[in-house]
Design a protein around this motif. Sequence first.
Motif, mmCIF file in Angstrom:
data_model
loop_
_atom_site.group_PDB
_atom_site.id
_atom_site.type_symbol
_atom_site.label_atom_id
_atom_site.label_comp_id
_atom_site.label_asym_id
_atom_site.label_seq_id
_atom_site.Cartn_x
_atom_site.Cartn_y
_atom_site.Cartn_z
ATOM 1 N N PHE A 171 0.913 -1.211 0.042
ATOM 2 C CA PHE A 171 0.064 -0.053 -0.069
ATOM 3 C C PHE A 171 0.862 1.286 -0.149
ATOM 4 O O PHE A 171 1.762 1.288 0.738
ATOM 5 N N LEU A 172 0.544 2.276 -0.939
ATOM 6 C CA LEU A 172 1.348 3.450 -0.879
ATOM 7 C C LEU A 172 0.485 4.452 -1.075
ATOM 8 O O LEU A 172 -0.325 4.557 -1.962
ATOM 9 N N TYR A 173 0.664 5.441 0.108
ATOM 10 C CA TYR A 173 -0.105 6.490 0.097
ATOM 11 C C TYR A 173 0.533 8.063 -0.217
ATOM 12 O O TYR A 173 1.568 8.010 0.593
ATOM 13 N N LEU A 174 0.251 8.715 -1.165
ATOM 14 C CA LEU A 174 1.137 9.868 -1.367
ATOM 15 C C LEU A 174 0.640 11.003 -0.703
ATOM 16 O O LEU A 174 -0.544 11.304 -0.758
ATOM 17 N N ALA A 175 1.532 11.737 0.120
ATOM 18 C CA ALA A 175 0.889 12.814 0.561
ATOM 19 C C ALA A 175 2.253 13.974 0.968
ATOM 20 O O ALA A 175 3.506 13.266 0.947
ATOM 21 N N ARG A 176 1.996 15.107 0.624
ATOM 22 C CA ARG A 176 3.136 16.253 0.731
ATOM 23 C C ARG A 176 3.980 16.232 2.226
ATOM 24 O O ARG A 176 4.954 16.288 2.012
ATOM 25 N N ALA A 177 3.157 15.942 3.115
ATOM 26 C CA ALA A 177 3.566 15.855 4.420
ATOM 27 C C ALA A 177 4.600 14.638 4.612
ATOM 28 O O ALA A 177 5.150 14.471 5.610
ATOM 29 N N GLY A 178 4.397 13.771 3.848
ATOM 30 C CA GLY A 178 5.347 12.437 3.852
ATOM 31 C C GLY A 178 4.365 11.326 3.599
ATOM 32 O O GLY A 178 3.107 11.182 3.756
ATOM 33 N N HIS A 179 4.968 10.502 2.674
ATOM 34 C CA HIS A 179 4.275 9.215 1.917
ATOM 35 C C HIS A 179 4.124 8.229 3.000
ATOM 36 O O HIS A 179 4.959 8.198 3.943
ATOM 37 N N ARG A 180 3.372 7.426 2.700
ATOM 38 C CA ARG A 180 3.130 6.113 3.731
ATOM 39 C C ARG A 180 3.076 4.992 3.052
ATOM 40 O O ARG A 180 2.442 4.853 2.122
ATOM 41 N N ARG A 181 4.083 3.928 3.183
ATOM 42 C CA ARG A 181 4.086 2.619 2.463
ATOM 43 C C ARG A 181 4.089 1.438 3.432
ATOM 44 O O ARG A 181 5.052 1.751 4.280
ATOM 45 N N ALA A 182 3.298 0.640 3.128
ATOM 46 C CA ALA A 182 2.991 -0.318 4.128
ATOM 47 C C ALA A 182 2.981 -1.729 3.390
ATOM 48 O O ALA A 182 2.429 -1.576 2.248
ATOM 49 N N LEU A 183 3.735 -2.774 4.098
ATOM 50 C CA LEU A 183 3.513 -3.982 3.232
ATOM 51 C C LEU A 183 2.942 -4.991 4.186
ATOM 52 O O LEU A 183 3.352 -5.152 5.399
ATOM 53 N N PHE A 184 2.071 -5.771 3.693
ATOM 54 C CA PHE A 184 1.497 -6.822 4.246
ATOM 55 C C PHE A 184 1.838 -8.150 3.698
ATOM 56 O O PHE A 184 1.697 -8.210 2.378
ATOM 57 N N THR A 185 2.109 -9.306 4.317
ATOM 58 C CA THR A 185 2.595 -10.592 3.709
ATOM 59 C C THR A 185 1.841 -11.525 4.383
ATOM 60 O O THR A 185 1.437 -11.407 5.625
ATOM 61 N N TRP A 186 1.434 -12.746 3.692
ATOM 62 C CA TRP A 186 0.745 -13.828 4.158
ATOM 63 C C TRP A 186 1.637 -15.219 3.616
ATOM 64 O O TRP A 186 0.994 -15.971 3.022
ATOM 65 N N GLU A 187 2.947 -14.912 3.726
ATOM 66 C CA GLU A 187 3.845 -16.187 3.433
ATOM 67 C C GLU A 187 4.037 -17.148 4.174
ATOM 68 O O GLU A 187 4.420 -16.835 5.458
ATOM 69 N N ALA A 188 4.185 -18.599 3.757
ATOM 70 C CA ALA A 188 4.627 -19.705 4.771
ATOM 71 C C ALA A 188 3.771 -19.521 5.904
ATOM 72 O O ALA A 188 3.985 -19.889 7.205
ATOM 73 N N GLY A 189 2.523 -19.125 5.807
ATOM 74 C CA GLY A 189 1.366 -19.410 6.893
ATOM 75 C C GLY A 189 1.442 -18.234 8.008
ATOM 76 O O GLY A 189 0.640 -18.332 8.699
ATOM 77 N N ALA A 190 2.697 -17.316 7.774
ATOM 78 C CA ALA A 190 2.684 -16.362 8.912
ATOM 79 C C ALA A 190 2.127 -14.988 8.051
ATOM 80 O O ALA A 190 2.459 -14.682 7.207
ATOM 81 N N ALA A 191 1.482 -14.241 9.059
ATOM 82 C CA ALA A 191 1.236 -13.099 8.449
ATOM 83 C C ALA A 191 2.015 -11.816 8.999
ATOM 84 O O ALA A 191 2.605 -11.800 10.286
ATOM 85 N N GLY A 192 2.426 -10.933 8.190
ATOM 86 C CA GLY A 192 3.436 -9.925 8.544
ATOM 87 C C GLY A 192 2.882 -8.507 8.029
ATOM 88 O O GLY A 192 2.066 -8.727 6.931
ATOM 89 N N ALA A 193 3.383 -7.616 8.848
ATOM 90 C CA ALA A 193 2.927 -6.189 8.526
ATOM 91 C C ALA A 193 4.260 -5.251 8.892
ATOM 92 O O ALA A 193 4.585 -5.198 9.931
ATOM 93 N N THR A 194 4.461 -4.574 8.030
ATOM 94 C CA THR A 194 5.606 -3.316 8.498
ATOM 95 C C THR A 194 5.400 -2.115 7.709
ATOM 96 O O THR A 194 4.840 -2.172 6.395
ATOM 97 N N TRP A 195 5.873 -1.149 8.234
ATOM 98 C CA TRP A 195 5.937 0.034 7.118
ATOM 99 C C TRP A 195 7.121 -0.032 6.566
ATOM 100 O O TRP A 195 8.162 -0.692 6.989
ATOM 101 N N LEU A 196 7.203 0.508 5.178
ATOM 102 C CA LEU A 196 8.627 0.681 4.549
ATOM 103 C C LEU A 196 8.741 2.051 4.318
ATOM 104 O O LEU A 196 8.089 2.798 4.197
ATOM 105 N N ALA A 197 10.227 2.312 4.148
ATOM 106 C CA ALA A 197 10.552 3.554 3.638
ATOM 107 C C ALA A 197 10.145 3.936 2.303
ATOM 108 O O ALA A 197 10.204 3.023 1.417
ATOM 109 N N PRO A 198 9.210 4.964 2.103
ATOM 110 C CA PRO A 198 8.692 5.096 0.684
ATOM 111 C C PRO A 198 9.690 5.436 -0.553
ATOM 112 O O PRO A 198 10.706 5.615 -0.151
#
Length: 198
Positions: A171-198
């Motif tokens: 997910f990438l949201y563009l904003a002048r004040a700072g973008h927000r980039r988030a990654l969600f994974t469901w690999e190998a049966g485990a759910a993961g969620a993290t912010w990423l540097a945009p």
Amino acid sequence: MTDHPPFYDDLPGCLAEAWLRLGEGVAQRRGAFHTPALATTGRDGAPRLRTVVLRGADAAARSLRFHCDARSDKAREIARDPRVALHAYDAGAKIQLRVEGAATLHGDDAVAEAAWAASLPMSRVGYATAPAPGTPIPAGDAYALPGDAAQAQGGRAHFRAVVVAVARLEFLYLARAGHRRALFTWEAGAAGATWLAP
Ligand SMILES: Cc1cc2nc3c(=O)[nH]c(=O)nc-3n(C[C@H](O)[C@H](O)[C@H](O)COP(=O)(O)O)c2cc1C
């Protein structure tokens, strides 16, 4: 002070927003997420990209659905390598979604039957074209469409509902004040969620 959307600094909120937008993409014909680009891998290993119509988005099952012709390159490519990616950008919402997962072709099961039953006649006719999609033809109009509903029913044999089991969603949201980039994974049966540097 800038008014940020509620998901701006809310990781689960970004995921919820992504599924909300995908759901809207299914329902709203003019929405940006109605027509994502679908990437597959060609037989030669090169990427292949084309537009598809998003027909289903199930947040609980973490799946997306689109339809295609069994005779198309994309169907053959998925049968050979089910790894696919989908991408869409909504310029109004300033949201880009990138989805990856494994695609399954459904032709003669309940998934395909329900999808065919819900398809409009104008959507069904394409599956009865002759010759098969992608066949070189001597002139632009040298192909035939079914003349009536009975002939369109003949396309049922070519119809495939494709269900993508989502393994990664970015997910990438563009904003002048700072973008927000988030990654969600469901690999190998485990759910993961993290912010990423945009
Ligand atoms: C707005 C739009 C929507 C489309 N929707 C679909 C679709 O849902 N399924 C599909 O197979 N092709 C769809 N197409 C056509 C594909 O983009 C592509 O041109 C065609 O299916 C051939 O792709 P292939 O040879 O890689 O299989 C759509 C094209 C456009 C422009």
